[in-house]
Design a protein around this motif. Structure first.
Motif, PDB file in Angstrom:
ATOM      1  N   GLY A 199      -4.067   1.874  -1.718  1.00 23.62           N
ATOM      2  CA  GLY A 199      -4.952   1.382  -0.669  1.00 23.62           C
ATOM      3  C   GLY A 199      -5.265   2.450   0.362  1.00 23.62           C
ATOM      4  O   GLY A 199      -4.747   3.574   0.312  1.00 23.62           O
ATOM      5  N   PRO A 200      -6.090   2.097   1.337  1.00 23.78           N
ATOM      6  CA  PRO A 200      -6.500   3.078   2.338  1.00 23.78           C
ATOM      7  C   PRO A 200      -5.500   3.310   3.473  1.00 23.78           C
ATOM      8  O   PRO A 200      -5.679   4.218   4.275  1.00 23.78           O
ATOM      9  CB  PRO A 200      -7.798   2.487   2.888  1.00 23.78           C
ATOM     10  CG  PRO A 200      -7.635   1.008   2.723  1.00 23.78           C
ATOM     11  CD  PRO A 200      -6.835   0.848   1.457  1.00 23.78           C
ATOM     12  N   ASP A 219      -1.456  -0.287  16.182  1.00 20.50           N
ATOM     13  CA  ASP A 219      -2.293   0.831  15.760  1.00 20.50           C
ATOM     14  C   ASP A 219      -2.001   1.173  14.312  1.00 20.50           C
ATOM     15  O   ASP A 219      -0.858   1.090  13.856  1.00 20.50           O
ATOM     16  CB  ASP A 219      -2.020   2.060  16.632  1.00 20.50           C
ATOM     17  CG  ASP A 219      -2.413   1.841  18.082  1.00 20.50           C
ATOM     18  OD1 ASP A 219      -3.489   1.255  18.330  1.00 20.50           O
ATOM     19  OD2 ASP A 219      -1.641   2.248  18.971  1.00 20.50           O
ATOM     20  N   PHE A 220      -3.051   1.570  13.594  1.00 18.91           N
ATOM     21  CA  PHE A 220      -2.872   2.055  12.231  1.00 18.91           C
ATOM     22  C   PHE A 220      -4.015   2.996  11.880  1.00 18.91           C
ATOM     23  O   PHE A 220      -5.027   3.056  12.575  1.00 18.91           O
ATOM     24  CB  PHE A 220      -2.739   0.903  11.226  1.00 18.91           C
ATOM     25  CG  PHE A 220      -3.918  -0.029  11.132  1.00 18.91           C
ATOM     26  CD1 PHE A 220      -4.802   0.047  10.065  1.00 18.91           C
ATOM     27  CD2 PHE A 220      -4.127  -1.019  12.086  1.00 18.91           C
ATOM     28  CE1 PHE A 220      -5.880  -0.828   9.963  1.00 18.91           C
ATOM     29  CE2 PHE A 220      -5.200  -1.902  11.988  1.00 18.91           C
ATOM     30  CZ  PHE A 220      -6.076  -1.802  10.926  1.00 18.91           C
ATOM     31  N   VAL A 221      -3.815   3.762  10.820  1.00 15.74           N
ATOM     32  CA  VAL A 221      -4.799   4.741  10.380  1.00 15.74           C
ATOM     33  C   VAL A 221      -5.102   4.488   8.908  1.00 15.74           C
ATOM     34  O   VAL A 221      -4.189   4.290   8.102  1.00 15.74           O
ATOM     35  CB  VAL A 221      -4.281   6.185  10.580  1.00 15.74           C
ATOM     36  CG1 VAL A 221      -5.272   7.205  10.029  1.00 15.74           C
ATOM     37  CG2 VAL A 221      -3.984   6.454  12.045  1.00 15.74           C
ATOM     38  N   LEU A 222      -6.393   4.491   8.583  1.00 16.51           N
ATOM     39  CA  LEU A 222      -6.848   4.320   7.208  1.00 16.51           C
ATOM     40  C   LEU A 222      -7.559   5.571   6.728  1.00 16.51           C
ATOM     41  O   LEU A 222      -8.133   6.306   7.535  1.00 16.51           O
ATOM     42  CB  LEU A 222      -7.843   3.153   7.112  1.00 16.51           C
ATOM     43  CG  LEU A 222      -7.375   1.776   7.552  1.00 16.51           C
ATOM     44  CD1 LEU A 222      -8.530   0.782   7.471  1.00 16.51           C
ATOM     45  CD2 LEU A 222      -6.203   1.302   6.707  1.00 16.51           C
ATOM     46  N   ARG A 223      -7.545   5.785   5.417  1.00 19.89           N
ATOM     47  CA  ARG A 223      -8.411   6.813   4.832  1.00 19.89           C
ATOM     48  C   ARG A 223      -9.835   6.314   4.974  1.00 19.89           C
ATOM     49  O   ARG A 223     -10.121   5.137   4.728  1.00 19.89           O
ATOM     50  CB  ARG A 223      -8.106   7.013   3.349  1.00 19.89           C
ATOM     51  CG  ARG A 223      -6.902   7.853   3.081  1.00 19.89           C
ATOM     52  CD  ARG A 223      -6.824   8.287   1.619  1.00 19.89           C
ATOM     53  NE  ARG A 223      -6.983   7.204   0.672  1.00 19.89           N
ATOM     54  CZ  ARG A 223      -5.982   6.489   0.171  1.00 19.89           C
ATOM     55  NH1 ARG A 223      -4.750   6.758   0.532  1.00 19.89           N
ATOM     56  NH2 ARG A 223      -6.198   5.536  -0.689  1.00 19.89           N
ATOM     57  N   GLY A 224     -10.722   7.189   5.358  1.00 15.37           N
ATOM     58  CA  GLY A 224     -12.100   6.785   5.629  1.00 15.37           C
ATOM     59  C   GLY A 224     -13.030   6.784   4.439  1.00 15.37           C
ATOM     60  O   GLY A 224     -14.198   6.449   4.577  1.00 15.37           O
ATOM     61  N   ASP A 225     -12.549   7.160   3.265  1.00 13.95           N
ATOM     62  CA  ASP A 225     -13.439   7.187   2.113  1.00 13.95           C
ATOM     63  C   ASP A 225     -13.885   5.780   1.741  1.00 13.95           C
ATOM     64  O   ASP A 225     -13.143   4.828   1.885  1.00 13.95           O
ATOM     65  CB  ASP A 225     -12.760   7.878   0.924  1.00 13.95           C
ATOM     66  CG  ASP A 225     -11.384   7.314   0.606  1.00 13.95           C
ATOM     67  OD1 ASP A 225     -10.711   6.830   1.526  1.00 13.95           O
ATOM     68  OD2 ASP A 225     -10.993   7.364  -0.577  1.00 13.95           O
ATOM     69  N   GLU A 254       0.815  -1.214   0.000  1.00 11.51           N
ATOM     70  CA  GLU A 254       0.000   0.000   0.000  1.00 11.51           C
ATOM     71  C   GLU A 254       0.847   1.262   0.000  1.00 11.51           C
ATOM     72  O   GLU A 254       0.476   2.252  -0.624  1.00 11.51           O
ATOM     73  CB  GLU A 254      -0.978  -0.015   1.166  1.00 11.51           C
ATOM     74  CG  GLU A 254      -1.961  -1.146   0.999  1.00 11.51           C
ATOM     75  CD  GLU A 254      -3.335  -0.865   1.533  1.00 11.51           C
ATOM     76  OE1 GLU A 254      -3.584   0.211   2.086  1.00 11.51           O
ATOM     77  OE2 GLU A 254      -4.172  -1.762   1.386  1.00 11.51           O
ATOM     78  N   VAL A 255       1.982   1.239   0.673  1.00 15.52           N
ATOM     79  CA  VAL A 255       2.851   2.416   0.689  1.00 15.52           C
ATOM     80  C   VAL A 255       3.489   2.612  -0.689  1.00 15.52           C
ATOM     81  O   VAL A 255       3.571   3.729  -1.195  1.00 15.52           O
ATOM     82  CB  VAL A 255       3.914   2.307   1.797  1.00 15.52           C
ATOM     83  CG1 VAL A 255       4.990   3.354   1.638  1.00 15.52           C
ATOM     84  CG2 VAL A 255       3.249   2.421   3.158  1.00 15.52           C
ATOM     85  N   SER A 256       3.927   1.525  -1.316  1.00 16.08           N
ATOM     86  CA  SER A 256       4.608   1.648  -2.606  1.00 16.08           C
ATOM     87  C   SER A 256       3.668   2.076  -3.723  1.00 16.08           C
ATOM     88  O   SER A 256       4.071   2.794  -4.629  1.00 16.08           O
ATOM     89  CB  SER A 256       5.323   0.345  -2.971  1.00 16.08           C
ATOM     90  OG  SER A 256       4.387  -0.677  -3.219  1.00 16.08           O
ATOM     91  N   LEU A 316     -13.961  -0.670   4.158  1.00 16.75           N
ATOM     92  CA  LEU A 316     -12.707  -0.791   4.899  1.00 16.75           C
ATOM     93  C   LEU A 316     -12.578  -2.177   5.523  1.00 16.75           C
ATOM     94  O   LEU A 316     -11.515  -2.800   5.465  1.00 16.75           O
ATOM     95  CB  LEU A 316     -12.607   0.283   5.973  1.00 16.75           C
ATOM     96  CG  LEU A 316     -12.423   1.722   5.493  1.00 16.75           C
ATOM     97  CD1 LEU A 316     -12.426   2.670   6.691  1.00 16.75           C
ATOM     98  CD2 LEU A 316     -11.157   1.870   4.677  1.00 16.75           C
ATOM     99  N   ILE A 317     -13.653  -2.657   6.139  1.00 16.01           N
ATOM    100  CA  ILE A 317     -13.617  -3.983   6.778  1.00 16.01           C
ATOM    101  C   ILE A 317     -13.371  -5.068   5.745  1.00 16.01           C
ATOM    102  O   ILE A 317     -12.570  -5.977   5.956  1.00 16.01           O
ATOM    103  CB  ILE A 317     -14.893  -4.226   7.590  1.00 16.01           C
ATOM    104  CG1 ILE A 317     -14.902  -3.312   8.821  1.00 16.01           C
ATOM    105  CG2 ILE A 317     -15.016  -5.695   8.001  1.00 16.01           C
ATOM    106  CD1 ILE A 317     -16.203  -3.314   9.591  1.00 16.01           C
ATOM    107  N   ASP A 318     -14.052  -4.982   4.612  1.00 12.33           N
ATOM    108  CA  ASP A 318     -13.829  -5.972   3.554  1.00 12.33           C
ATOM    109  C   ASP A 318     -12.375  -5.977   3.118  1.00 12.33           C
ATOM    110  O   ASP A 318     -11.773  -7.036   2.917  1.00 12.33           O
ATOM    111  CB  ASP A 318     -14.744  -5.698   2.354  1.00 12.33           C
ATOM    112  CG  ASP A 318     -16.201  -6.004   2.645  1.00 12.33           C
ATOM    113  OD1 ASP A 318     -16.502  -6.677   3.649  1.00 12.33           O
ATOM    114  OD2 ASP A 318     -17.052  -5.550   1.856  1.00 12.33           O
ATOM    115  N   HIS A 319     -11.779  -4.802   2.994  1.00  9.40           N
ATOM    116  CA  HIS A 319     -10.369  -4.697   2.610  1.00  9.40           C
ATOM    117  C   HIS A 319      -9.477  -5.341   3.671  1.00  9.40           C
ATOM    118  O   HIS A 319      -8.585  -6.128   3.353  1.00  9.40           O
ATOM    119  CB  HIS A 319      -9.991  -3.227   2.414  1.00  9.40           C
ATOM    120  CG  HIS A 319      -8.557  -3.024   2.082  1.00  9.40           C
ATOM    121  ND1 HIS A 319      -8.022  -3.335   0.855  1.00  9.40           N
ATOM    122  CD2 HIS A 319      -7.521  -2.549   2.828  1.00  9.40           C
ATOM    123  CE1 HIS A 319      -6.725  -3.071   0.853  1.00  9.40           C
ATOM    124  NE2 HIS A 319      -6.400  -2.589   2.038  1.00  9.40           N
TER     125      HIS A 319
END
Length: 108
Positions: free
Chosen positions: A45-46, A68-74, A39-41, A80-83
């Motif tokens: 992804g979120p 802990d992690f942070v996702l984009r909420g869009d 996802e970073v490269s 998000l859960i499915d991902h």
């Protein structure tokens, strides 16, 4: 009833399975590391941020701590859960918290 909008950034937490052995924690680490790198490269992804020190603890035979992690909420909670279910092995975690609620909570 319309879905509740997600904030632009969603705080999340992986709770590693209690009693998991070193091999299982290694597998969880590898999956989290692969997901993070992908996802970073690509930036596709979120994932916005992940506590890499906590993730490395899985690999170093340390007592597992929440990651802990942070996702984009869009895209909404369900998306998000499915991902997350695609990338995090459910059998190696007690739970995954998405915006303060379990990923088992099916509501939006």
């Amino acid at each position: 009833m319309p879905a509740t909008p997600m904030p632009s950034e969603v705080r999340c937490q992986i709770l590693p399975r209690r009693g998991a052995n070193a091999e299982q924690m290694h597998v969880l680490f590898e999956r989290v590391a692969d997901w993070t790198e992908r996802e970073v490269s690509t930036g596709a992804g979120p994932l916005r941020w992940l506590d890499s020190a906590a993730a490395w603890g899985l690999e170093l035979d340390a007592e597992p701590v929440p990651i802990d992690f942070v996702l984009r909420g869009d895209g909404g909670r369900r998306r998000l859960i499915d991902h997350l279910r695609e990338v995090i092995p459910h059998d190696l975690v007690e739970d995954v918290s998405v915006d303060g609620r379990s990923w088992r909570d099916e509501g939006d």
